[in-house]
Design an enzyme around this catalytic site. Structure first.
Site, PDB file in Angstrom:
ATOM      1  N   GLU A   1       0.887  -0.953  -0.215  1.00 60.24           N
ATOM      2  CA  GLU A   1       0.064  -0.091  -0.023  1.00 60.24           C
ATOM      3  C   GLU A   1       0.917   1.296   0.075  1.00 60.24           C
ATOM      4  O   GLU A   1       1.814   1.339   0.614  1.00 60.24           O
ATOM      5  CB  GLU A   1      -0.937   0.119   1.491  1.00 60.24           C
TER       6      GLU A   1
ATOM      7  N   ASP B   1      10.474  -2.865  16.809  1.00 62.71           N
ATOM      8  CA  ASP B   1      11.230  -1.528  16.307  1.00 62.71           C
ATOM      9  C   ASP B   1      10.108  -0.428  16.160  1.00 62.71           C
ATOM     10  O   ASP B   1      10.147   0.109  15.020  1.00 62.71           O
ATOM     11  CB  ASP B   1      11.773  -2.106  14.907  1.00 62.71           C
TER      12      ASP B   1
HETATM   13  P1  ADP Z   1      14.135  -0.068   4.889  1.00 64.49           P
HETATM   14  O1  ADP Z   1      13.333  -1.012   5.860  1.00 64.49           O
HETATM   15  O2  ADP Z   1      14.744  -1.242   3.582  1.00 64.49           O
HETATM   16  O3  ADP Z   1      15.128   0.618   5.347  1.00 64.49           O
HETATM   17  P2  ADP Z   1      12.069   1.515   4.470  1.00 64.49           P
HETATM   18  O4  ADP Z   1      10.948   0.788   4.848  1.00 64.49           O
HETATM   19  O5  ADP Z   1      12.371   2.508   5.566  1.00 64.49           O
HETATM   20  O6  ADP Z   1      13.265   0.586   4.007  1.00 64.49           O
HETATM   21  O7  ADP Z   1      11.805   2.269   3.095  1.00 64.49           O
HETATM   22  C1  ADP Z   1      12.576   3.368   2.622  1.00 64.49           C
HETATM   23  C2  ADP Z   1      11.724   4.653   2.550  1.00 64.49           C
HETATM   24  O8  ADP Z   1      10.794   4.627   1.383  1.00 64.49           O
HETATM   25  C3  ADP Z   1      10.989   5.083   3.704  1.00 64.49           C
HETATM   26  O9  ADP Z   1      11.672   5.847   4.408  1.00 64.49           O
HETATM   27  C4  ADP Z   1       9.892   5.806   2.720  1.00 64.49           C
HETATM   28  O10 ADP Z   1      10.314   7.222   2.495  1.00 64.49           O
HETATM   29  C5  ADP Z   1       9.752   5.252   1.601  1.00 64.49           C
HETATM   30  N1  ADP Z   1       8.627   4.159   1.786  1.00 64.49           N
HETATM   31  C6  ADP Z   1       8.667   2.885   2.269  1.00 64.49           C
HETATM   32  N2  ADP Z   1       7.657   2.208   2.119  1.00 64.49           N
HETATM   33  C7  ADP Z   1       6.537   3.050   1.781  1.00 64.49           C
HETATM   34  C8  ADP Z   1       5.059   2.898   1.582  1.00 64.49           C
HETATM   35  N3  ADP Z   1       4.387   1.889   1.757  1.00 64.49           N
HETATM   36  N4  ADP Z   1       4.645   4.135   0.822  1.00 64.49           N
HETATM   37  C9  ADP Z   1       5.396   5.365   0.733  1.00 64.49           C
HETATM   38  N5  ADP Z   1       6.557   5.307   1.003  1.00 64.49           N
HETATM   39  C10 ADP Z   1       7.198   4.219   1.247  1.00 64.49           C
END
Ligand code: ADP
Length: 283
Positions: free
Chosen positions: A96, A142
């Site tokens: 999503e 977390d």
């Molecule tokens: P990781 O867990 O690999 O560190 P993240 O889940 O933090 O990566 O995702 C990296 C970045 O991507 C987030 O900081 C956010 O800005 C963006 N992001 C991640 N998931 C979503 C999402 N479902 N919708 C919009 N942006 C997202």
């Protein structure tokens, strides 16, 4: 290689997903905005796709799949839904889309007008997500503002907990980030690597503190190595200017109780937040 029906159910055809612009980079890979074309319903929806950068070992792939299935079983209004997985390397996790991005950036950008009521609303939405996870006996480990995304001005969601659990927690933080998130962890997590619903409650207290401080990180200027000593001496992050005194003293005295068994359950925390929200008409 065996696959359970649930895992098969998670699989999406890569050609049903069209990547668009890059929206973020994380330790597991880049995240893109994309369009998912559901062939069955003929719907096209905007989604977020994480392109996994791990040169995944078969065992890791299996773990990620299992955790993805688990994540898909969690359906809640304030948890980012996993839509599916494209299995070919590099693996794509289709989820999503939170169109307003990361909560911390959002809070910092909008701080001049965000009313207390909205901050409390965000806290109560996240509390309800955790009530739901804990009712399923799932410990998150977390919880922090950095793991919260904004879908619309009045809606936040907990993001992407599946993947951080799929990989060894210590390995993830020690290898990729260099450090455990010491400033968010409960004392028993720092001292004995113990994680429980009670340690989630402590972390949720820190997350609420970050929200009420409009995206400030806890313990600024305090070295990681000193945080646990401060906590054991009874020192806690100070009351954010916006935070109602009654809520702060609940967080400080109960949510951040040194001993895990003295902390309230997440259900109790959610009720307190709800009550404070109900009493906050505006401002
Ligand atoms: P990781 O867990 O690999 O560190 P993240 O889940 O933090 O990566 O995702 C990296 C970045 O991507 C987030 O900081 C956010 O800005 C963006 N992001 C991640 N998931 C979503 C999402 N479902 N919708 C919009 N942006 C997202």
């Amino acid at each position: 290689q065996k696959n359970t029906p649930v895992e098969n159910d998670m699989r999406l055809q890569r050609d049903s997903v069209t990547l668009k612009e890059l929206i973020g980079g994380g330790q597991f890979g880049n995240v893109y905005k994309a369009i998912y074309h559901n062939q069955e319903t003929a719907e096209r929806i905007a989604v977020a796709v994480k392109v996994c950068k791990l040169e995944a070992e078969p065992a890791d792939t299996q773990l990620i799949l299992q955790e993805s299935s688990l994540m898909r079983n969690f359906r809640h209004a304030h948890i980012i839904t996993l839509i599916g997985v494209c299995m070919e390397q590099p693996m794509w996790l289709v989820m999503e889309l939170a169109s307003r991005g990361e909560l911390r950036e959002y809070l910092q950008a909008e701080k001049d007008w965000l009313p207390l009521r909205t901050l409390l609303l965000f806290c109560s939405q996240l509390a309800s997500a955790l009530v739901y996870l804990h009712a399923s006996r799932f410990v998150h480990r977390d919880i922090a503002a950095r793991n919260v995304l904004v879908c619309s001005p009045l809606c936040v969601k907990l993001a992407d907990f599946g993947l951080s659990r799929a990989l060894d927690y210590d390995a993830v933080y020690t290898a990729s980030r260099g450090k455990l998130p010491i400033k968010w962890l409960a004392p028993e997590s720092v001292n004995f690597r113990q994680f429980s619903m009670a340690s989630d409650v402590w972390m949720f207290g820190v997350c609420m503190w970050e929200i009420l401080s409009l995206g400030t990180k806890p313990w600024v200027g305090v070295p990681n190595a000193d945080v646990i000593t401060h906590i054991e001496q009874g020192i806690r992050p100070a009351r954010p200017e916006e935070c109602p005194v009654s809520l702060y003293s609940f967080i400080e005295k109960q949510v951040w109780a040194l001993e895990a068994h003295k902390r309230p359950t997440i259900d109790q925390v959610a009720m307190v937040v709800e009550n404070v929200l109900a009493q906050t008409i505006e401002g």
